[in-house]
Design an enzyme around this catalytic site. Structure first.
Site, mmCIF file in Angstrom:
data_model
loop_
_atom_site.group_PDB
_atom_site.id
_atom_site.type_symbol
_atom_site.label_atom_id
_atom_site.label_comp_id
_atom_site.label_asym_id
_atom_site.label_seq_id
_atom_site.Cartn_x
_atom_site.Cartn_y
_atom_site.Cartn_z
ATOM 1 N NE ARG A 164 29.336 -2.246 5.074
ATOM 2 C CZ ARG A 164 29.709 -0.975 5.086
ATOM 3 N NH1 ARG A 164 29.861 -0.336 6.231
ATOM 4 N NH2 ARG A 164 29.905 -0.320 3.955
ATOM 5 C CB SER A 236 31.460 -3.360 -0.578
ATOM 6 O OG SER A 236 31.591 -1.972 -0.722
ATOM 7 C CD GLU A 332 29.264 -5.429 2.978
ATOM 8 O OE1 GLU A 332 28.528 -4.824 3.769
ATOM 9 O OE2 GLU A 332 29.010 -5.534 1.771
#
Ligand code: EPU
Length: 339
Positions: A164, A236, A332
């Site tokens: 990520r 998420s 995130e």
């Protein structure tokens, strides 16, 4: 180009927070973006690039210029016997790109089916799911540099992809706007079906193929993840934490259901969703926000709430996971305007 002043971002963030931006510019071509970036009237303003808004938490109004890239089109740029190079505009809906690849029988994107958002965010976040990350299929990323308005192409290696993560979140943060991404896909697909929920779902399908993998993933995601059209969310909320192997083994000894994902010899990625569930948060509602009942890594907005409420919930979750397991969770999502 479409330009608005004092513009609501409610339909431009999947949490559905009702915030406003001072200025909003939707740009349809790289030339328009260049013209906008070279306009001196906007040089001193804070700027924010907003694609699908599927990974954003707005905690208040944005006092600046939001740039919404809308470059469209998916075109074949080159091909050889093994591979095809597809160039897609930053504004293309990500799942339309995946559907196009699967329809043509080109492999590599299928595990990334049904991820919300636009093509332009895929290299920034290095989006990933079911054992595959975008970095595996990104050939190069075309950008315009905000300082000079110059066009620059980043090779896959120059993107410095991580979990990520990419150079667009560090050295080039706020300094490069993605206009197009060139993907490299296989004409003879090699299916990646080792991620166990995917392997289990595929048992319901008579054959393993690109369309079957895509359908299986859509089925899993529909079951586990809330539809932003019904319940505000940004997928998420936290990253899965990477911890030393000894920490992971200690936690796994106490919880046989804790799946460990080895990163290298020394580190292991832990499923944050499991830790949040064990800390007692799964399915809990606090005012207008809460933790999704099917996937504890997803925070949800039931309506009428604010980004600050989500951030307060996130802080409480982080604290209790830290108190219980000694593991720090990191967001995130991108957070705007939180103090
Ligand atoms: N788990 C629980 N309880 C939960 C959630 C998960 O015990 O409430 C356990 C599961 O049983 C499983 C493990 O945690 O053993 C992993 O769960 P899952 O397969 O649902 O994936 P994840 O690690 O929670 C990551 C990505 C998702 C991606 C899925 C599938 C991150 C931060 N998230 O979630 O990406 O779809 O894997 O590959 O890496 C996103 O980034 O927005 C996103 C949805």
């Amino acid at each position: 180009m479409e330009f608005h002043a004092c513009y609501s971002l409610k339909s431009h963030n999947t949490f559905g927070f009702d915030v406003r931006t001072g200025l909003f510019a939707a740009v349809d071509t790289a030339d328009e973006l260049q013209a906008l970036l070279s306009d001196a009237r906007y040089h001193t303003m804070p700027r924010l690039v907003l694609g699908g808004g599927s990974n954003m938490v707005f905690c208040g109004d944005f006092d600046g210029l939001v740039i919404h890239p809308r470059m469209g089109g998916i075109e074949k740029q080159a091909e050889d016997a093994e591979e095809v190079y597809l160039r897609a505009g930053a504004g293309v809906v990500w799942d339309d790109f995946v559907a196009c690849a699967v329809q043509h029988g080109w492999g590599g994107a299928e595990n990334l089916s049904f991820i919300p958002g636009r093509v332009g965010a895929s290299p920034v976040q290095n989006i990933g799911a079911y054992g595959v990350e975008a970095k595996a299929i990104i050939h190069q990323v075309e950008c315009i540099l905000t300082g000079t308005g110059e066009r620059r192409i980043f090779s896959n290696a120059e993107c410095a992809f991580g979990y990520r993560d990419s150079v667009f979140k560090h050295a080039w943060k706020d300094r490069a706007v993605v206009t197009h991404v060139v993907f490299r896909l296989r004409k003879r697909p090699v299916l990646q079906v080792h991620y166990s929920p995917l392997a289990d779902e595929l048992k319901n399908y008579p054959e393993h193929s690109l369309p079957a993998v895509r359908q299986a993933i859509i089925a899993i995601r529909r079951r586990k993840l809330p539809d932003p059209a019904e319940t505000g969310n940004a997928g998420s909320f936290f990253k899965n934490p990477v911890v030393p192997k000894a920490t992971a083994e200690r936690l796994a000894a106490a919880d046989p259901q804790l799946t460990l994902y080895p990163v290298n010899d020394a580190s292991v990625k832990l499923p944050a969703g499991r830790l949040i569930e064990l800390a007692g948060w799964k399915g809990r509602r606090v005012g207008n926000v809460g933790v999704h009942a099917q996937q504890a890594l997803v925070l949800v907005h039931y309506g009428g709430g604010t980004g600050n409420e989500i951030m307060a919930l996130a802080a409480a979750i982080r604290q209790s996971v830290y108190d219980r397991f000694g593991v720090q969770l990191e967001p995130e999502v991108n957070v705007i305007g939180y103090h």
